[in-house]
Scaffold this motif. Structure first.
Motif, short mmCIF file in Angstrom:
data_model
loop_
_atom_site.label_atom_id
_atom_site.label_comp_id
_atom_site.label_asym_id
_atom_site.label_seq_id
_atom_site.Cartn_x
_atom_site.Cartn_y
_atom_site.Cartn_z
N GLU A 144 -4.88 1.16 2.81
CA GLU A 144 -4.71 0.05 3.77
C GLU A 144 -4.91 0.56 5.19
O GLU A 144 -5.33 -0.17 6.07
N GLU A 145 -4.58 1.85 5.39
CA GLU A 145 -4.55 2.36 6.77
C GLU A 145 -5.92 2.81 7.27
O GLU A 145 -6.06 3.15 8.44
N HIS A 183 0.84 -1.20 0.00
CA HIS A 183 0.00 0.00 0.00
C HIS A 183 0.87 1.25 0.00
O HIS A 183 1.97 1.25 0.58
N GLU A 197 2.84 -6.78 3.51
CA GLU A 197 3.66 -6.32 4.62
C GLU A 197 3.60 -7.21 5.85
O GLU A 197 2.68 -8.02 6.01
N ASP A 222 6.32 1.50 6.94
CA ASP A 222 4.94 1.04 6.71
C ASP A 222 4.29 1.89 5.62
O ASP A 222 3.74 2.93 5.92
N MET A 223 4.30 1.36 4.38
CA MET A 223 5.18 0.31 3.93
C MET A 223 5.83 0.67 2.62
O MET A 223 6.09 -0.15 1.77
ZN ZN Z 1 0.98 -1.04 6.47
#
Ligand code: ZN
Length: 451
Positions: free
Chosen positions: A151-152, A85, A178, A117-118
């Motif tokens: 993703e977050e 991501h 990840e 991240d990431m």
């Molecule tokens: Zn991540």
């Protein structure tokens, strides 16, 4: 082995790409992944990739985009997906000692939000993808690179969007993303945890009811007191019942096999719930949190709400509970465990839920990941691990893809990796990239090339 790829050169290139990706601000919320995706597009085009035959960009909302590139194999086996991501979590600028979006290299480390991240791991996936293209690897399966959004903050614009609307683009037998196989220092031990499972989310609203009235006339039947009592019962229990999952059992078995006697015996005893219960009573701090998360459904009160005015007893009081389920447990199981503690005087309502996942580890890819991670650090301990949070892996699972958290590399002793992801002063040592690229390359080569 031939000297190509030149890992020094490849590491340098990865660092340049990573710095650019960090400079593209993709804080989520709101997301705004477009600038990072355009950087990857430009890198691919410079390398001769063309859209739509080699890569496609799909938009889920304005500024929210995903890029999927593909190297074609002979299709004798189903694809391998490398998914990363590009969105990052917000920063508290004043708590950073450097500009969080500079992407600067300082003392051999790449600084900035997303270094760990990431974006760092994604830059490594991209590098391996480019190397596979440059060396014309004779692939038996397609190699797919996915640079994705969101993703977050809930997956909707990224993996969920792809799984729902563009499944053909990401359809794969296996995938890597990840969260695994980097050095976790554990005293003198260097642990490498390959993520093979994720906990499910069950967010609950707990409601208690009582008799409304005037604050000047105290009464036992008070919704606020009922809620306080329920929360106190959760606190007193300390944790919900212990469940030894197959993933936890596999983790214990792998760790015990690599440890010396008598430590190996102690580790093995963790597969007994009675031992875990005992340990949970005596442990404290982070070790206790981790063991609790690995062996129980968890229930963390996070929001309390009741009343509007100081002199009015409200009829209802509410708490939000952030509950995380072990693989194999249902939201109903979690609710039953909570009601066992609180009694039936409370109502539980589900606010949100996500499925969690447990992937098989008796697969050729898992064995390969394990083997290559051992080569990366022959003295390290390699184990399968359950992630306590959720990543894109649990979403891809809905498309039938077997996902592992695998972003390998060796971190310098004492590097505080776990507190830096989502923390202040996030950064990635260049030595990590240089150690991890060959591992990732060997995995892709051995798994995707016809021999
Ligand atoms: Zn991540």
């Amino acid at each position: 082995m031939a000297t190509f790829p030149d890992w020094k050169e490849a590491t340098h290139e990865t660092v340049v790409h990573l710095s650019r990706l960090i400079q593209a601000q993709t804080v989520n919320p709101p997301g705004n992944e477009l600038p990072a995706i355009l950087i990857i597009k430009e890198i691919l085009e410079r390398e001769g990739f063309r859209s739509p035959q080699d890569f496609i960009i799909v938009e889920s909302a304005p500024q929210r985009v995903n890029l999927i590139a593909r190297l074609r194999g002979d299709a004798s086996q189903r694809p391998l997906l490398l998914s990363g991501h590009v969105d990052v979590v917000p920063v508290e600028r004043e708590k950073w000692s450097r500009d969080p979006f500079s992407g600067e290299v300082i003392n051999g480390e790449v600084w900035g939000r997303g270094a760990l991240d990431m974006k760092g791991f994604l830059a490594m996936y991209l590098q391996i993808f480019l190397q596979a293209h440059r060396t014309s690897l004779p692939l038996k399966r397609d190699l797919i690179l996915a640079a994705i959004a969101d993703e977050e903050a809930g997956f909707d614009h990224g993996s969920k969007f792809l799984v729902t609307h563009h499944r053909d683009l990401i359809d794969a037998e296996y995938g890597l993303t990840e969260g695994g196989a980097f050095t976790i220092p554990l005293g003198k031990i260097r642990l490498y945890a390959i993520q093979v499972a994720e906990k499910g989310v069950t967010w609950l609203k707990m409601t208690t009811k009582g008799k409304p009235g005037h604050g000047s006339l105290p009464q036992r039947d008070n919704a606020v007191l009922h809620l306080a009592k329920a929360i106190e019962q959760i606190r007193r229990a300390d944790h919900l019942p212990v469940h030894i999952t197959p993933t936890f059992r596999a983790m214990i078995a792998a760790a015990a096999k690599q440890a010396r006697f008598p430590t190996s015996l102690l580790i093995r005893s963790l597969s007994l719930p009675v031992v875990v219960n005992l340990l949970l009573r005596f442990l404290d701090g982070q070790p206790k949190s981790i063991l609790t998360a690995l062996t129980t459904n968890t229930c963390t009160p996070t929001i309390l709400q009741a009343g509007q005015k100081t002199n009015v007893i409200p009829a209802e009081a509410f708490a939000h509970l952030d509950c995380r389920r072990l693989p194999g447990q249902t939201p109903a199981d979690v609710m039953r465990e909570i009601l066992t503690l609180t009694g039936d005087g409370v109502q539980l309502e589900q606010l949100d839920t996500s499925p969690g996942a447990a992937f098989p580890i008796d697969t050729p890819l898992y064995r390969l990941l394990e083997q290559e991670t051992h080569k990366l650090d022959p003295d390290g301990i390699v184990i399968p691990m359950m992630m306590t949070g959720a990543t894109d892996a649990c979403v891809y699972r809905e498309a039938g893809i077997i996902m592992y958290g695998f972003t390998p590399g060796r971190l310098p002793d004492g590097f505080p990796v776990l507190s830096l992801a989502h923390g202040h002063d996030e950064r990635l040592p260049i030595s990590f990239i240089e150690s991890g690229l060959p591992t990732l390359w060997e995995v892709v080569r051995k798994f995707c090339v016809s021999e």
